[in-house]
Write a protein that holds these residues in place. Structure first.
Motif, short mmCIF file in Angstrom:
data_model
loop_
_atom_site.label_atom_id
_atom_site.label_comp_id
_atom_site.label_asym_id
_atom_site.label_seq_id
_atom_site.Cartn_x
_atom_site.Cartn_y
_atom_site.Cartn_z
N HIS A 136 0.79 -1.23 0.00
CA HIS A 136 0.00 0.00 0.00
C HIS A 136 0.83 1.28 0.00
O HIS A 136 0.28 2.37 0.19
CB HIS A 136 -0.93 0.01 1.23
CG HIS A 136 -1.90 -1.13 1.22
ND1 HIS A 136 -2.98 -1.18 0.37
CD2 HIS A 136 -1.94 -2.26 1.97
CE1 HIS A 136 -3.66 -2.29 0.59
NE2 HIS A 136 -3.05 -2.97 1.55
N ARG A 137 2.13 1.18 -0.21
CA ARG A 137 2.99 2.35 -0.06
C ARG A 137 2.63 3.50 -1.00
O ARG A 137 2.80 4.66 -0.66
CB ARG A 137 4.45 1.97 -0.20
CG ARG A 137 4.86 1.62 -1.61
CD ARG A 137 6.37 1.35 -1.68
NE ARG A 137 6.66 0.71 -2.93
CZ ARG A 137 7.05 -0.55 -3.06
NH1 ARG A 137 7.21 -1.29 -2.00
NH2 ARG A 137 7.27 -1.06 -4.24
N ASP A 138 2.12 3.20 -2.19
CA ASP A 138 1.80 4.27 -3.15
C ASP A 138 0.51 5.00 -2.78
O ASP A 138 0.39 6.20 -3.00
CB ASP A 138 1.68 3.70 -4.56
CG ASP A 138 3.01 3.15 -5.07
OD1 ASP A 138 4.05 3.64 -4.61
OD2 ASP A 138 2.99 2.23 -5.90
N LYS A 139 -0.45 4.28 -2.21
CA LYS A 139 -1.75 4.88 -1.91
C LYS A 139 -1.83 5.46 -0.50
O LYS A 139 -2.54 6.42 -0.26
CB LYS A 139 -2.85 3.82 -2.06
CG LYS A 139 -2.96 3.25 -3.45
CD LYS A 139 -3.98 2.13 -3.47
CE LYS A 139 -3.54 1.11 -4.50
NZ LYS A 139 -4.14 -0.16 -4.33
N LYS A 140 -1.14 4.84 0.42
CA LYS A 140 -1.27 5.23 1.83
C LYS A 140 0.12 5.37 2.44
O LYS A 140 0.62 4.46 3.08
CB LYS A 140 -2.10 4.21 2.58
CG LYS A 140 -3.49 4.05 1.98
CD LYS A 140 -4.37 3.20 2.82
CE LYS A 140 -5.64 2.94 2.06
NZ LYS A 140 -6.82 3.29 2.66
#
Length: 80
Positions: A36-40
Motif C-alpha cells: 500500500h505504499r503508493d496509496k497510503k
C-alpha cells in the motif's frame, strides 16, 4: 528463588515470546507497507516506527541477557 533461576524464567517468559511476536509483526507490517505504499504513505511511517521500536526492544533484551543477568548471577555466586 536464586537469581539464575529468576533470570532464566524471565528470559523464557518475557524475551522469547516478544521476539516471536516481533518477527510475525515485522513480516506483516513490511507486507502492508510494501503493498500500500503508493496509496497510503502513512503506512510506511508506521512501518518505520515499528522497526525503530523493534530494534530498541531487541537491544534492551540483548543487554539483559548478555550483561545484566550474568552480572547479577555472578554477584549472587560471589556472596554465597
Amino acid at each position: 528463588m536464586r537469581l539464575a533461576d529468576l533470570a532464566d524464567r524471565i528470559e523464557k517468559s518475557h524475551c522469547d515470546s516478544p521476539r516471536e511476536e516481533l518477527a510475525r509483526l515485522d513480516f506483516m507490517t513490511e507486507n502492508v507497507a510494501r503493498v500500500h505504499r503508493d496509496k497510503k504513505s502513512h503506512l510506511t511511517i508506521v512501518r518505520e516506527a515499528f522497526v525503530d521500536q523493534g530494534d530498541e526492544l531487541e537491544s534492551h533484551v540483548i543487554k539483559e541477557e548478555k550483561i545484566l543477568f550474568p552480572q547479577k548471577i555472578e554477584l549472587e555466586e560471589e556472596t554465597q
